[in-house]
Design an enzyme around this catalytic site. Sequence first.
Site, short mmCIF file in Angstrom:
data_model
loop_
_atom_site.label_atom_id
_atom_site.label_comp_id
_atom_site.label_asym_id
_atom_site.label_seq_id
_atom_site.Cartn_x
_atom_site.Cartn_y
_atom_site.Cartn_z
CG ASP A 23 24.46 74.70 -20.06
OD1 ASP A 23 25.23 75.63 -20.09
OD2 ASP A 23 23.42 75.23 -20.80
CD GLN A 68 20.93 80.24 -24.90
OE1 GLN A 68 21.78 79.54 -24.96
NE2 GLN A 68 21.07 81.22 -23.80
CE LYS A 92 25.68 79.94 -24.25
NZ LYS A 92 24.56 79.06 -23.94
#
Length: 285
Positions: free
Chosen positions: A119, A96, A52
């Site tokens: 997200d 995360q 990422k």
Amino acid sequence: MTILDGKSLSNKIKGELKAKVSALVEQYQVKPGMAIVEVGNDTASEIYVRNKVRAANFVGINARLIKKDSSISQEELLKLIDELNADEGIHGIIVQLPLPKHMDERVVIDRIDPNKDIDGFGILNKGKLFSGMKCFQPATPLGIIKLLDAYNIELKGKEAVVVGRSNIVGKPMGMMLLLRDATVTIAHRYTVDLKKITKEADILVVAVGKKDLITADMVKPRAVIVDVGINRDGDKICGDVDFENVSKVASYITPVPGGVGPLTIAALLDNTVKAYEQKMQGLTL
Ligand code: NDP
């Protein structure tokens, strides 16, 4: 049979985003910024996080990786999220997952400003998605829709089956296919006759995490197959679909690796640039 080449499409999207970011930075004189918060050391996450960061830097996004020890308290993590929410240089925040056991993921994720929730896992973005409103859509299903669109695969009126009902892939995938006028069935662990369901699918998306769950006899001839699964097969990576045999029946199929994975990252970058653009234009969700 045509391979749905996620890697090539991802490279194309990243190239377009790079050009767009460069023009926007010229206009606004501010670079887009993304923060990735990683708590603890999860090897699988670390590889994904590294990818990422690399992809974000490539398109011109400042990616800040913030690593915290797994002993950090939930309060300390929430305080960090508050700081990132207030940080003018950060337009997108990722925490995360999974988080250590002593934390409530729901509370942590919902602390992210919905306008920075790239997200799309926060409750506001989820609710908006399920209401068919403008929102940040979760990256994996968003990447899949981009892939199907790139190959001009018609979704309207099609029978779509999603195997798996997680909050990050299966459920939003089902909703996004429904928003595109497919007739959607979502299967899961307690689905009694999976083959009967998958056999009906014009579009079959599999997001379970079980090697060879889907075999050729479970697939309708000429179906479109999207394999989200990531499984270890010795020193190789494979999906949930028996690629060798299913590819002989399908009209389109994603490979693993090189299918859905690269698009997940491209879609996440796309969301980050959207969040940045929205902020620069003084808009909110
Ligand atoms: P989860 O483990 O959260 O969900 C798996 C789902 O599969 C659950 O809904 C479960 O049902 C269902 N399931 C389990 N066994 C069966 C079965 N025998 N038949 C039908 N359904 C079953 O996983 P995720 O959704 O997070 O991820 C799924 C896979 O996709 C994993 O391999 C993951 O690594 C991969 N992945 C890949 C990404 C990419 O970018 N390529 C991104 C995200 C994930 P139930 O709800 O009833 O337990």
